[in-house]
Design an enzyme around this catalytic site. Structure first.
Site, PDB file in Angstrom:
ATOM      1  N   ASN A 100      68.230  61.359  27.475  1.00  0.00           N
ATOM      2  CA  ASN A 100      67.464  60.458  26.602  1.00  0.00           C
ATOM      3  C   ASN A 100      66.968  61.204  25.389  1.00  0.00           C
ATOM      4  O   ASN A 100      66.616  62.383  25.499  1.00  0.00           O
ATOM      5  CB  ASN A 100      66.198  59.944  27.307  1.00  0.00           C
ATOM      6  CG  ASN A 100      66.498  59.071  28.500  1.00  0.00           C
ATOM      7  OD1 ASN A 100      67.487  58.354  28.537  1.00  0.00           O
ATOM      8  ND2 ASN A 100      65.621  59.133  29.494  1.00  0.00           N
TER       9      ASN A 100
ATOM     10  N   GLY B  47      65.300  63.234  28.989  1.00  0.00           N
ATOM     11  CA  GLY B  47      66.096  62.614  30.060  1.00  0.00           C
ATOM     12  C   GLY B  47      66.004  63.523  31.265  1.00  0.00           C
ATOM     13  O   GLY B  47      66.169  64.744  31.132  1.00  0.00           O
ATOM     14  N   LYS B  48      65.733  62.948  32.435  1.00  0.00           N
ATOM     15  CA  LYS B  48      65.509  63.801  33.605  1.00  0.00           C
ATOM     16  C   LYS B  48      66.722  64.685  33.902  1.00  0.00           C
ATOM     17  O   LYS B  48      66.576  65.857  34.245  1.00  0.00           O
ATOM     18  CB  LYS B  48      65.130  62.947  34.817  1.00  0.00           C
ATOM     19  CG  LYS B  48      63.800  62.235  34.607  1.00  0.00           C
ATOM     20  CD  LYS B  48      63.328  61.495  35.816  1.00  0.00           C
ATOM     21  CE  LYS B  48      62.181  60.551  35.482  1.00  0.00           C
ATOM     22  NZ  LYS B  48      61.015  61.190  34.843  1.00  0.00           N
TER      23      LYS B  48
ATOM     24  N   ASN C 270      57.538  63.810  44.599  1.00  0.00           N
ATOM     25  CA  ASN C 270      56.089  64.023  44.569  1.00  0.00           C
ATOM     26  C   ASN C 270      55.493  63.094  45.626  1.00  0.00           C
ATOM     27  O   ASN C 270      56.230  62.372  46.315  1.00  0.00           O
ATOM     28  CB  ASN C 270      55.509  63.823  43.158  1.00  0.00           C
ATOM     29  CG  ASN C 270      55.723  62.415  42.638  1.00  0.00           C
ATOM     30  OD1 ASN C 270      55.864  61.460  43.408  1.00  0.00           O
ATOM     31  ND2 ASN C 270      55.752  62.263  41.323  1.00  0.00           N
TER      32      ASN C 270
ATOM     33  N   THR D 233      56.127  68.012  45.869  1.00  0.00           N
ATOM     34  CA  THR D 233      55.238  68.586  44.848  1.00  0.00           C
ATOM     35  C   THR D 233      53.894  67.864  44.902  1.00  0.00           C
ATOM     36  O   THR D 233      53.840  66.641  45.017  1.00  0.00           O
ATOM     37  CB  THR D 233      55.878  68.512  43.451  1.00  0.00           C
ATOM     38  OG1 THR D 233      56.280  67.163  43.201  1.00  0.00           O
ATOM     39  CG2 THR D 233      57.087  69.414  43.326  1.00  0.00           C
TER      40      THR D 233
ATOM     41  N   ALA E 181      58.224  66.468  31.709  1.00  0.00           N
ATOM     42  CA  ALA E 181      59.325  67.331  32.187  1.00  0.00           C
ATOM     43  C   ALA E 181      58.884  68.477  33.099  1.00  0.00           C
ATOM     44  O   ALA E 181      59.705  69.331  33.437  1.00  0.00           O
ATOM     45  CB  ALA E 181      60.164  67.886  31.029  1.00  0.00           C
ATOM     46  N   ALA E 182      57.621  68.481  33.529  1.00  0.00           N
ATOM     47  CA  ALA E 182      57.191  69.545  34.457  1.00  0.00           C
ATOM     48  C   ALA E 182      57.977  69.431  35.769  1.00  0.00           C
ATOM     49  O   ALA E 182      58.471  70.429  36.305  1.00  0.00           O
ATOM     50  CB  ALA E 182      55.701  69.450  34.722  1.00  0.00           C
ATOM     51  N   GLY E 183      58.112  68.198  36.271  1.00  0.00           N
ATOM     52  CA  GLY E 183      58.869  67.992  37.516  1.00  0.00           C
ATOM     53  C   GLY E 183      60.339  68.347  37.334  1.00  0.00           C
ATOM     54  O   GLY E 183      60.969  68.912  38.245  1.00  0.00           O
ATOM     55  N   ASP E 184      60.887  68.045  36.177  1.00  0.00           N
ATOM     56  CA  ASP E 184      62.303  68.370  35.912  1.00  0.00           C
ATOM     57  C   ASP E 184      62.503  69.884  35.853  1.00  0.00           C
ATOM     58  O   ASP E 184      63.490  70.417  36.372  1.00  0.00           O
ATOM     59  CB  ASP E 184      62.761  67.752  34.585  1.00  0.00           C
ATOM     60  CG  ASP E 184      62.623  66.246  34.582  1.00  0.00           C
ATOM     61  OD1 ASP E 184      62.722  65.642  35.669  1.00  0.00           O
ATOM     62  OD2 ASP E 184      62.415  65.660  33.496  1.00  0.00           O
TER      63      ASP E 184
HETATM   64  O1  RIB Z   1      60.794  63.520  33.273  1.00  0.00           O
HETATM   65  C1  RIB Z   1      60.594  63.418  31.899  1.00  0.00           C
HETATM   66  C2  RIB Z   1      61.689  62.590  31.276  1.00  0.00           C
HETATM   67  O2  RIB Z   1      61.599  61.273  31.772  1.00  0.00           O
HETATM   68  C3  RIB Z   1      61.597  62.453  29.785  1.00  0.00           C
HETATM   69  O3  RIB Z   1      62.260  63.483  29.100  1.00  0.00           O
HETATM   70  C4  RIB Z   1      62.175  61.069  29.530  1.00  0.00           C
HETATM   71  O4  RIB Z   1      63.360  61.074  28.830  1.00  0.00           O
HETATM   72  C5  RIB Z   1      62.311  60.427  30.903  1.00  0.00           C
HETATM   73  O5  RIB Z   1      63.599  60.416  31.343  1.00  0.00           O
END
Ligand code: RIB
Length: 302
Positions: free
Chosen positions: A11, A39-40, A183, A219, A248-251
């Site tokens: 995204n 984007g995740k 989570n 988490t 994006a911390a989780g990603d």
């Molecule tokens: O986890 C964060 C992401 O969620 C963002 O970057 C957004 O694009 C959504 O997908």
């Protein structure tokens, strides 16, 4: 080096900071507007690559400027984009507001991400074949996710599912997940157990393991994270940092886990590494703009 294949969403994040989240019907004046790759799926791929993984990505962008920028960022991060297809129409977009407590609210228009089909997984099957670990989230069509997990297991791969954004998942999806990284809210939705304490987490995790999941890492936000498998449970604390933006911390955490697991690190080392990476990501603005690399982790005074 073991390889990681991330299958998922890309995204362009359209981000505005606000003092407080808007109420229903309210118009707010925010601060500077930013376009940030996100984007995740993309975030997890970038995290895995910056943190030392050999990564390829399977996904779709639209044939617009956002798609071009998203691909450019993946390439800049040394991710193999041979399996990212360009589809007629718009790319995925996420509208993000971040408040002064570093919390966000996100609305996604999936665009090309929702055009990722089972046929596309077949077309990109070499990306899975040449990897050891496959990482998936839930921002692409659920049928495609189910198929990608089936194929990955048939090919003997280690599968990681980050169940975000949370939806109920059928048992024939869950059974092909080796490592689930929810989570607490996501675990509640998946298991149907209302989570108030550690015992509830154990109950919920057992339900997921009865369905075929081998390992879970749950988490717990600023508290830390909990590892569970059939025989063990381990708690790892989180690191305290000054939070600016939790996007994006989780990603970042999931991307970091995938690298450390693929390097055969112990569960404790893996979770500690992922906690450091996740903590550092909240000290900077945005999704892919905030994801640390190995140098950042090694040189931060935690
Ligand atoms: O986890 C964060 C992401 O969620 C963002 O970057 C957004 O694009 C959504 O997908």
């Amino acid at each position: 080096m073991k390889k990681i294949c991330v299958i998922g969403s890309l995204n362009m994040d359209l981000v505005v900071n606000v003092d407080e989240m808007p109420k229903k019907g309210q118009t707010l004046i925010g601060s500077k507007f930013r376009e940030i790759p996100g984007g995740k799926g993309g975030n997890q791929a970038v995290a895995a690559s910056r943190l030392g993984g050999d990564v390829c990505m399977i996904g779709k962008v639209g044939n617009d400027g956002f798609g071009e920028s998203l691909l450019k960022q993946l390439k800049a991060d040394k991710i193999n984009t041979d399996y990212v297809q360009v589809e007629e129409g718009p790319s995925g977009v996420a509208l993000i507001t971040v408040d002064q407590n570093a919390e966000n609210s996100i609305v996604v228009s999936p665009g090309a991400n929702f055009k990722l089909t089972k046929d596309d997984i077949d077309k990109c099957i070499d990306g899975i074949k040449e990897s050891n670990t496959v990482v998936i989230q839930l921002e692409t069509p659920i049928d495609t996710i189910k198929y990608a997990l089936e194929k990955s297991k048939e090919l003997g791969k280690f599968t990681i599912l980050n169940p975000a954004p949370a939806v109920m998942l059928s048992d024939d999806i869950i059974k092909n997940v080796d490592l689930l990284t929810p989570n607490e809210t996501e675990l509640e939705i998946l298991s149907g157990i209302s989570i108030k304490d550690e015992d509830d987490i154990k109950k919920a995790a057992n339900i997921m393991m009865e369905k075929g999941v081998k390992q879970l890492i749950v988490t717990l936000g600023s508290k830390g994270s909990l590892y569970l498998d059939k025989d063990n449970m381990k708690f790892i604390k989180s690191y305290k940092v000054e939070a600016i933006d939790t996007t994006a911390a989780g990603d970042t955490y999931t991307g970091a886990l995938s690298v450390a697991f693929s390097q055969n690190k112990s569960v404790e080392e893996t979770m500690d590494f992922a906690s450091k990476a996740g903590a550092l990501s909240v000290t900077k603005v945005g999704a892919q703009t905030s994801i640390p690399n190995l140098y950042d982790i090694d040189n931060y005074k935690f």
